[in-house]
Design a protein around this motif. Structure first.
Motif, mmCIF file in Angstrom:
data_model
loop_
_atom_site.group_PDB
_atom_site.id
_atom_site.type_symbol
_atom_site.label_atom_id
_atom_site.label_comp_id
_atom_site.label_asym_id
_atom_site.label_seq_id
_atom_site.Cartn_x
_atom_site.Cartn_y
_atom_site.Cartn_z
ATOM 1 N N LEU A 11 0.845 -1.183 0.000
ATOM 2 C CA LEU A 11 0.000 0.000 0.000
ATOM 3 C C LEU A 11 0.878 1.228 0.000
ATOM 4 O O LEU A 11 1.676 1.388 0.882
ATOM 5 C CB LEU A 11 -0.866 0.028 1.253
ATOM 6 N N MET A 12 0.730 2.104 -0.962
ATOM 7 C CA MET A 12 1.414 3.385 -0.942
ATOM 8 C C MET A 12 0.463 4.482 -0.512
ATOM 9 O O MET A 12 0.881 5.596 -0.217
ATOM 10 C CB MET A 12 1.975 3.715 -2.330
ATOM 11 N N ALA A 13 -0.810 4.157 -0.508
ATOM 12 C CA ALA A 13 -1.799 5.121 -0.039
ATOM 13 C C ALA A 13 -3.069 4.371 0.236
ATOM 14 O O ALA A 13 -3.178 3.200 -0.064
ATOM 15 C CB ALA A 13 -2.048 6.193 -1.109
ATOM 16 N N LEU A 14 -4.031 5.001 0.808
ATOM 17 C CA LEU A 14 -5.241 4.304 1.230
ATOM 18 C C LEU A 14 -6.231 4.209 0.082
ATOM 19 O O LEU A 14 -6.142 4.906 -0.888
ATOM 20 C CB LEU A 14 -5.859 5.027 2.419
ATOM 21 N N ILE A 15 -7.252 3.372 0.323
ATOM 22 C CA ILE A 15 -8.049 2.899 -0.768
ATOM 23 C C ILE A 15 -9.518 3.143 -0.508
ATOM 24 O O ILE A 15 -10.081 2.444 0.274
ATOM 25 C CB ILE A 15 -7.853 1.396 -0.886
ATOM 26 N N LYS A 204 -1.007 0.343 -7.484
ATOM 27 C CA LYS A 204 -1.575 0.812 -8.747
ATOM 28 C C LYS A 204 -2.870 0.097 -9.090
ATOM 29 O O LYS A 204 -3.678 0.604 -9.870
ATOM 30 C CB LYS A 204 -0.569 0.637 -9.886
ATOM 31 N N ALA A 205 -3.103 -1.061 -8.475
ATOM 32 C CA ALA A 205 -4.332 -1.802 -8.745
ATOM 33 C C ALA A 205 -5.550 -1.171 -8.091
ATOM 34 O O ALA A 205 -6.680 -1.507 -8.454
ATOM 35 C CB ALA A 205 -4.183 -3.244 -8.275
ATOM 36 N N ILE A 206 -5.343 -0.279 -7.141
ATOM 37 C CA ILE A 206 -6.468 0.271 -6.396
ATOM 38 C C ILE A 206 -6.800 1.715 -6.743
ATOM 39 O O ILE A 206 -7.837 2.213 -6.337
ATOM 40 C CB ILE A 206 -6.225 0.156 -4.877
ATOM 41 N N TYR A 213 -9.783 6.972 -5.479
ATOM 42 C CA TYR A 213 -9.860 5.550 -5.187
ATOM 43 C C TYR A 213 -10.986 4.857 -5.932
ATOM 44 O O TYR A 213 -11.999 5.448 -6.252
ATOM 45 C CB TYR A 213 -9.995 5.354 -3.682
ATOM 46 N N LYS A 214 -10.792 3.582 -6.160
ATOM 47 C CA LYS A 214 -11.798 2.787 -6.836
ATOM 48 C C LYS A 214 -13.024 2.606 -5.938
ATOM 49 O O LYS A 214 -12.994 2.903 -4.749
ATOM 50 C CB LYS A 214 -11.215 1.434 -7.222
ATOM 51 N N SER A 215 -14.078 2.102 -6.512
ATOM 52 C CA SER A 215 -15.328 1.927 -5.783
ATOM 53 C C SER A 215 -15.189 0.868 -4.700
ATOM 54 O O SER A 215 -14.282 0.030 -4.715
ATOM 55 C CB SER A 215 -16.439 1.511 -6.748
#
Length: 280
Positions: A11-15, A204-206, A213-215
């Motif tokens: 995690l580089m940042a929150l999601i 990058k996936a999130i 951020y993604k849903s």
């Protein structure tokens, strides 16, 4: 040597996106800059800016209080980002003007991965201290400034009496308890993978391309193969020092509804000092 069962998530940042409320809350766990501008003078709302004092003095969101991150996560001997002493936290919370009825929005800079994590570590600490209505400002102070929203240089007195509330001891866990639960709980490592056989879901996936951020649905697709669908399953999260771990913990508990999430405060920094602590 025994193996430390790991599900590793980098995690580089929150999601997350808003709204993501999963329980009876007076405020969503993530709030937008537009929402905060509209509500920044609402009764019982505390805007907690955790940037350093000099940054706060040079400009901040109106009606904010300032208690810098360094007061919320201290160095204890060789361990970084540790909880302050339990007897210091009520004074610290009161200094920010927070009481048991407050709705708190935590604001940090969003310029770097590390600064983004400041908000989540402080938010998790407030949850630990029994404050239920805690939110993080999506995009932080960085997004607020970029959107040319109002700023203030006034430093107002916000301090109140020491906080009185009930601690939730289940949100942090100690090393020996982690050892005792290696074959029972899901162990999440939120660092980049460096332990053999660890699983990884890259940052990058999130994120969308614009770094929002993604849903919630997409996040569930990412995390369910790792932690499972049982929302009561114990999940113990660690990182290098216990800072990044709180970001993923916040997502799981406050957004996705997992009810038994713990952060190992000493994290790998403490674990690596113990030759008897099993690793892969």
């Amino acid at each position: 040597m025994k193996k430390l069962v790991l599900c590793s998530i980098f995690l580089m940042a929150l999601i997350f996106m808003v709204p993501f409320s999963v329980s009876a809350r007076a405020i969503d766990p993530i709030v937008t800059t537009a929402w905060l501008e509209e509500n920044m003078y609402s009764p019982n709302l505390v805007i907690l800016d955790v940037r350093k004092g000099e940054a706060f003095a040079s400009g901040h969101i109106p009606n904010s209080s300032n208690v810098a991150y360094g007061a919320w996560a201290v160095k204890r001997k060789v361990l970084n980002n540790e909880l302050p002493a339990i007897y210091d936290l009520p004074d610290l919370i009161g200094l920010a003007g927070i009481n048991k009825d407050s709705k708190v929005v935590v604001v940090s800079s969003w310029d770097t991965d590390l600064e983004r994590m400041d908000a989540f570590r402080v938010a998790w600490t407030l949850l630990y201290m029994g404050i239920k209505d805690v939110a993080v400002l999506e995009g932080g102070f960085t997004k607020w400034v970029k959107e040319k929203r109002p700023l203030s240089m006034a430093v107002e007195e916000k301090a109140g009496p020491p906080y009185k509330g009930e601690v939730d001891p289940n949100l942090f866990i100690k090393k020996q308890d982690v050892m005792n639960k290696l074959n029972q709980a899901v162990i999440l490592d939120v660092r980049s993978p460096r332990i053999k056989n660890a699983k990884n879901v890259p940052a990058k996936a999130i994120f969308k391309d614009d770094l929002t951020y993604k849903s919630k649905e997409d996040l569930e697709k990412i995390v369910t193969p790792v932690v499972g669908t049982d929302k009561t399953k114990e999940i113990i999260i660690y990182c290098d020092t216990g800072k990044y771990a709180t970001s993923w913990a916040y997502v799981l508990k406050e957004i996705l509804g997992y009810t038994n999430v713990k952060v190992y405060d000493g994290s790998f920094e403490e674990w690596a000092l113990d030759p008897n602590a099993p690793v892969e």
